[in-house]
Structures are given as C-alpha cells and as structure tokens.
Design a protein around this motif. Structure first.
Motif, PDB file in Angstrom:
ATOM      1  N   PHE A  51      48.724  14.792  -3.959  1.00  0.00           N
ATOM      2  CA  PHE A  51      48.882  15.813  -5.005  1.00  0.00           C
ATOM      3  C   PHE A  51      50.281  15.716  -5.606  1.00  0.00           C
ATOM      4  O   PHE A  51      50.462  15.686  -6.821  1.00  0.00           O
ATOM      5  CB  PHE A  51      48.663  17.196  -4.392  1.00  0.00           C
ATOM      6  CG  PHE A  51      48.723  18.336  -5.372  1.00  0.00           C
ATOM      7  CD1 PHE A  51      47.571  18.866  -5.923  1.00  0.00           C
ATOM      8  CD2 PHE A  51      49.940  18.890  -5.743  1.00  0.00           C
ATOM      9  CE1 PHE A  51      47.619  19.922  -6.824  1.00  0.00           C
ATOM     10  CE2 PHE A  51      50.012  19.937  -6.638  1.00  0.00           C
ATOM     11  CZ  PHE A  51      48.845  20.458  -7.186  1.00  0.00           C
ATOM     12  N   SER A  52      51.286  15.627  -4.731  1.00  0.00           N
ATOM     13  CA  SER A  52      52.677  15.556  -5.174  1.00  0.00           C
ATOM     14  C   SER A  52      52.950  14.294  -5.981  1.00  0.00           C
ATOM     15  O   SER A  52      53.713  14.322  -6.955  1.00  0.00           O
ATOM     16  CB  SER A  52      53.605  15.614  -3.955  1.00  0.00           C
ATOM     17  OG  SER A  52      54.956  15.519  -4.340  1.00  0.00           O
ATOM     18  N   ALA A  53      52.314  13.194  -5.599  1.00  0.00           N
ATOM     19  CA  ALA A  53      52.528  11.925  -6.311  1.00  0.00           C
ATOM     20  C   ALA A  53      52.034  12.009  -7.747  1.00  0.00           C
ATOM     21  O   ALA A  53      52.648  11.442  -8.655  1.00  0.00           O
ATOM     22  CB  ALA A  53      51.826  10.786  -5.575  1.00  0.00           C
ATOM     23  N   VAL A  54      50.944  12.732  -7.967  1.00  0.00           N
ATOM     24  CA  VAL A  54      50.455  12.926  -9.342  1.00  0.00           C
ATOM     25  C   VAL A  54      51.405  13.838 -10.096  1.00  0.00           C
ATOM     26  O   VAL A  54      51.787  13.557 -11.243  1.00  0.00           O
ATOM     27  CB  VAL A  54      49.026  13.512  -9.347  1.00  0.00           C
ATOM     28  CG1 VAL A  54      48.598  13.848 -10.776  1.00  0.00           C
ATOM     29  CG2 VAL A  54      48.041  12.533  -8.726  1.00  0.00           C
ATOM     30  N   ILE A  55      51.805  14.937  -9.481  1.00  0.00           N
ATOM     31  CA  ILE A  55      52.696  15.903 -10.121  1.00  0.00           C
ATOM     32  C   ILE A  55      53.982  15.228 -10.591  1.00  0.00           C
ATOM     33  O   ILE A  55      54.480  15.491 -11.688  1.00  0.00           O
ATOM     34  CB  ILE A  55      53.036  17.060  -9.158  1.00  0.00           C
ATOM     35  CG1 ILE A  55      51.796  17.904  -8.868  1.00  0.00           C
ATOM     36  CG2 ILE A  55      54.151  17.940  -9.725  1.00  0.00           C
ATOM     37  CD1 ILE A  55      51.254  18.679 -10.035  1.00  0.00           C
ATOM     38  N   GLU A  74      39.019  10.455   5.141  1.00  0.00           N
ATOM     39  CA  GLU A  74      38.651  11.299   3.997  1.00  0.00           C
ATOM     40  C   GLU A  74      37.785  10.502   3.021  1.00  0.00           C
ATOM     41  O   GLU A  74      37.988   9.312   2.802  1.00  0.00           O
ATOM     42  CB  GLU A  74      39.902  11.824   3.293  1.00  0.00           C
ATOM     43  CG  GLU A  74      40.651  12.865   4.113  1.00  0.00           C
ATOM     44  CD  GLU A  74      41.529  13.768   3.257  1.00  0.00           C
ATOM     45  OE1 GLU A  74      41.044  14.254   2.222  1.00  0.00           O
ATOM     46  OE2 GLU A  74      42.694  13.959   3.634  1.00  0.00           O
ATOM     47  N   LYS A  75      36.810  11.171   2.430  1.00  0.00           N
ATOM     48  CA  LYS A  75      35.913  10.532   1.477  1.00  0.00           C
ATOM     49  C   LYS A  75      36.591  10.384   0.114  1.00  0.00           C
ATOM     50  O   LYS A  75      37.350  11.264  -0.288  1.00  0.00           O
ATOM     51  CB  LYS A  75      34.639  11.354   1.321  1.00  0.00           C
ATOM     52  CG  LYS A  75      33.800  11.443   2.591  1.00  0.00           C
ATOM     53  CD  LYS A  75      32.583  12.303   2.336  1.00  0.00           C
ATOM     54  CE  LYS A  75      31.734  12.422   3.600  1.00  0.00           C
ATOM     55  NZ  LYS A  75      30.559  13.295   3.377  1.00  0.00           N
ATOM     56  N   PRO A  76      36.304   9.287  -0.593  1.00  0.00           N
ATOM     57  CA  PRO A  76      36.894   9.092  -1.927  1.00  0.00           C
ATOM     58  C   PRO A  76      36.636  10.262  -2.872  1.00  0.00           C
ATOM     59  O   PRO A  76      37.535  10.701  -3.590  1.00  0.00           O
ATOM     60  CB  PRO A  76      36.210   7.816  -2.428  1.00  0.00           C
ATOM     61  CG  PRO A  76      35.839   7.082  -1.188  1.00  0.00           C
ATOM     62  CD  PRO A  76      35.497   8.132  -0.177  1.00  0.00           C
ATOM     63  N   ASN A  81      38.414  15.307  -5.821  1.00  0.00           N
ATOM     64  CA  ASN A  81      38.162  16.730  -6.088  1.00  0.00           C
ATOM     65  C   ASN A  81      39.204  17.661  -5.486  1.00  0.00           C
ATOM     66  O   ASN A  81      39.485  18.733  -6.031  1.00  0.00           O
ATOM     67  CB  ASN A  81      36.773  17.119  -5.566  1.00  0.00           C
ATOM     68  CG  ASN A  81      35.667  16.440  -6.341  1.00  0.00           C
ATOM     69  OD1 ASN A  81      35.785  16.228  -7.539  1.00  0.00           O
ATOM     70  ND2 ASN A  81      34.587  16.079  -5.667  1.00  0.00           N
ATOM     71  N   THR A  82      39.794  17.255  -4.355  1.00  0.00           N
ATOM     72  CA  THR A  82      40.725  18.135  -3.648  1.00  0.00           C
ATOM     73  C   THR A  82      42.174  17.954  -4.084  1.00  0.00           C
ATOM     74  O   THR A  82      42.949  18.913  -4.079  1.00  0.00           O
ATOM     75  CB  THR A  82      40.619  17.905  -2.120  1.00  0.00           C
ATOM     76  OG1 THR A  82      39.248  18.048  -1.719  1.00  0.00           O
ATOM     77  CG2 THR A  82      41.464  18.909  -1.349  1.00  0.00           C
ATOM     78  N   TYR A  83      42.538  16.725  -4.453  1.00  0.00           N
ATOM     79  CA  TYR A  83      43.951  16.457  -4.748  1.00  0.00           C
ATOM     80  C   TYR A  83      44.202  15.998  -6.193  1.00  0.00           C
ATOM     81  O   TYR A  83      45.067  16.529  -6.869  1.00  0.00           O
ATOM     82  CB  TYR A  83      44.496  15.390  -3.782  1.00  0.00           C
ATOM     83  CG  TYR A  83      44.235  15.722  -2.337  1.00  0.00           C
ATOM     84  CD1 TYR A  83      44.854  16.807  -1.725  1.00  0.00           C
ATOM     85  CD2 TYR A  83      43.354  14.959  -1.581  1.00  0.00           C
ATOM     86  CE1 TYR A  83      44.600  17.117  -0.386  1.00  0.00           C
ATOM     87  CE2 TYR A  83      43.087  15.257  -0.258  1.00  0.00           C
ATOM     88  CZ  TYR A  83      43.707  16.338   0.342  1.00  0.00           C
ATOM     89  OH  TYR A  83      43.451  16.654   1.646  1.00  0.00           O
ATOM     90  N   ALA A  87      45.717  18.385  -9.209  1.00  0.00           N
ATOM     91  CA  ALA A  87      47.080  17.998  -9.571  1.00  0.00           C
ATOM     92  C   ALA A  87      47.217  17.788 -11.076  1.00  0.00           C
ATOM     93  O   ALA A  87      48.153  18.279 -11.701  1.00  0.00           O
ATOM     94  CB  ALA A  87      47.485  16.731  -8.818  1.00  0.00           C
ATOM     95  N   ILE A  88      46.268  17.064 -11.674  1.00  0.00           N
ATOM     96  CA  ILE A  88      46.373  16.807 -13.111  1.00  0.00           C
ATOM     97  C   ILE A  88      46.144  18.094 -13.898  1.00  0.00           C
ATOM     98  O   ILE A  88      46.703  18.283 -14.984  1.00  0.00           O
ATOM     99  CB  ILE A  88      45.402  15.677 -13.554  1.00  0.00           C
ATOM    100  CG1 ILE A  88      45.916  14.996 -14.829  1.00  0.00           C
ATOM    101  CG2 ILE A  88      44.001  16.182 -13.743  1.00  0.00           C
ATOM    102  CD1 ILE A  88      47.151  14.170 -14.670  1.00  0.00           C
ATOM    103  N   ASN A  89      45.337  19.010 -13.342  1.00  0.00           N
ATOM    104  CA  ASN A  89      45.161  20.318 -13.975  1.00  0.00           C
ATOM    105  C   ASN A  89      46.475  21.104 -13.975  1.00  0.00           C
ATOM    106  O   ASN A  89      46.821  21.775 -14.951  1.00  0.00           O
ATOM    107  CB  ASN A  89      44.077  21.128 -13.255  1.00  0.00           C
ATOM    108  CG  ASN A  89      42.683  20.662 -13.611  1.00  0.00           C
ATOM    109  OD1 ASN A  89      42.487  19.975 -14.616  1.00  0.00           O
ATOM    110  ND2 ASN A  89      41.707  21.020 -12.804  1.00  0.00           N
ATOM    111  N   LYS A  90      47.212  21.009 -12.859  1.00  0.00           N
ATOM    112  CA  LYS A  90      48.499  21.707 -12.784  1.00  0.00           C
ATOM    113  C   LYS A  90      49.499  21.093 -13.762  1.00  0.00           C
ATOM    114  O   LYS A  90      50.271  21.804 -14.398  1.00  0.00           O
ATOM    115  CB  LYS A  90      49.069  21.656 -11.365  1.00  0.00           C
ATOM    116  CG  LYS A  90      50.392  22.410 -11.260  1.00  0.00           C
ATOM    117  CD  LYS A  90      50.862  22.619  -9.847  1.00  0.00           C
ATOM    118  CE  LYS A  90      52.158  23.435  -9.856  1.00  0.00           C
ATOM    119  NZ  LYS A  90      52.686  23.663  -8.479  1.00  0.00           N
TER     120      LYS A  90
END
Length: 211
Positions: A51-55, A74-76, A81-83, A87-90
């Motif tokens: 998440f932080s890497a996208v932000i 973790e599933k792709p 959907n989770t990160y 993140a891009i929405n934020k």
C-alpha cells in the motif's frame, strides 16, 4: 534528476503543514512546539508496505514487496483488492485535496502498474473461452492516462472475456474499426481529463453512424 520533482513537492508539503500547525500568535519567549492535527486511525492496509509503495510511487521496490506477499500465501486478487486499489483510491483523494500533484499521481500509477503486470499472469491462469464476448477497450485520443483502463481490462480478462486493449491516445475511427472487425460486444472508453472526456462522445457518435 529523476525523483527530484517528488522530493520537492514532499518538502514543500512538509513545511506548509508545519507552518499551518504552529500557533498563530505564540509568545516569543515560549519554546517552539508543533501542534499535530488529530485524525482518524489509519486502516489496517495503510500500514502495509505494498500500500505504502503505491502511495509513495516506489516502482523499484513494489514487485519484490508483491512477490513477498505471494510467497507468504496471499492470493493475487486479494493483493489487488486489499492493497493496490485502496492505495490508488487514496492517491486520487490526495490529488483532489491538492496535497498530491501530477508527478505524484503518475509515480503512484506507475508503481501500481508494475505490481499489476507481475500479478496478471497468475490471475489469468489458463482461462480461455473461444466463445467469450469480445470487449475493445482504449484511452481516447489526446489522453495518455491508462492505469484505470489497465485495471478494468485485467479484471475483465480474469472473468473470461476476450479483451482487446488498444492502448492510449487512440483515434475514434480506429476504435470503431477494430470493434467492427472483431465483432465486439462492448467498447470501453477511458479518459482522465475534462478536455479529453468529450472525445468519448466522438467515439459514441461514430459507432452509431457506423451501425
């Protein structure tokens, strides 16, 4: 120099927030202090490295971070959907609030695109259906933004549709030409800017006049 635009914006934002946080009429003799604005606690995913890497637009590290998540089980689709999407929405919200600017928006989109590119083969697997509906998707002429389009194309492919992605800055006549040639069930159009959104109308009108 690469990255200097992002560092400049971050530095200016830091000093702006610091200035806004300082008391307006603090006595000169008083020790300096910064008042921190209270905010809602961050959601769980916001502390995640992907998440932080996208932000922060960290495209050089996001693939290794994504690989680590896959290795941990973790599933792709869950990573997306989770990160990635939150993140891009934020990033979009920060852009609307004028806390982020175009260089940051592009850097975040590039980082997300790297992660999506790595995850895409795992999501698609062996799903093939020769009878699946055809969807032609493109960013309209004059616009070069395609992170949203790419994400939609990926999800449609994952659900078994045959997606023909024409890329970005695509003329209306070419979009319609390919749609007719491929007997597309749907044409998907993407645009980010208000100046290019009107080009969607051109494609719609041409599609109608072409039957």
């Amino acid at each position: 120099r690469e990255g200097s635009d992002l560092r400049y914006i971050e530095r200016i934002n830091y000093y702006t927030e610091k200035l806004e946080a300082e008391p307006a009429a603090a006595p000169k003799a008083s020790p300096a202090r910064v008042v921190t604005k209270t905010s809602e606690p961050a959601a769980k995913e916001e502390s995640d490295p992907v998440f932080s890497a996208v932000i922060h637009g960290e495209k050089d590290s996001i693939i290794d971070l994504t690989k680590a998540k896959i290795s941990s089980g973790e599933k792709p689709s869950d990573i997306i959907n989770t990160y990635l999407i939150p993140a891009i929405n934020k990033v979009g919200k920060l852009f609307e609030q004028k806390k982020y600017f175009l260089p940051q928006l592009i850097a975040s989109a590039n980082a997300m695109e790297c992660a999506i590119g790595y995850l895409e083969p795992m999501l698609l697997g062996d799903k093939k259906d020769d009878n699946a509906p055809v969807i032609v998707i493109a960013t309209v002429e004059g616009d070069v933004h395609d992170i949203g389009k790419n994400l939609v194309a990926l999800m449609l492919k994952n659900y078994g549709y045959k997606v023909i992605d024409l890329g970005k800055n695509v003329p209306a006549d070419y979009i319609v030409e390919v749609a007719m040639k491929e007997k597309a069930a749907v044409i998907g159009l993407s645009a980010l800017m208000t100046t290019t959104m009107m080009n969607m109308k051109d494609v719609i009108e041409l599609a109608r006049t072409s039957g």
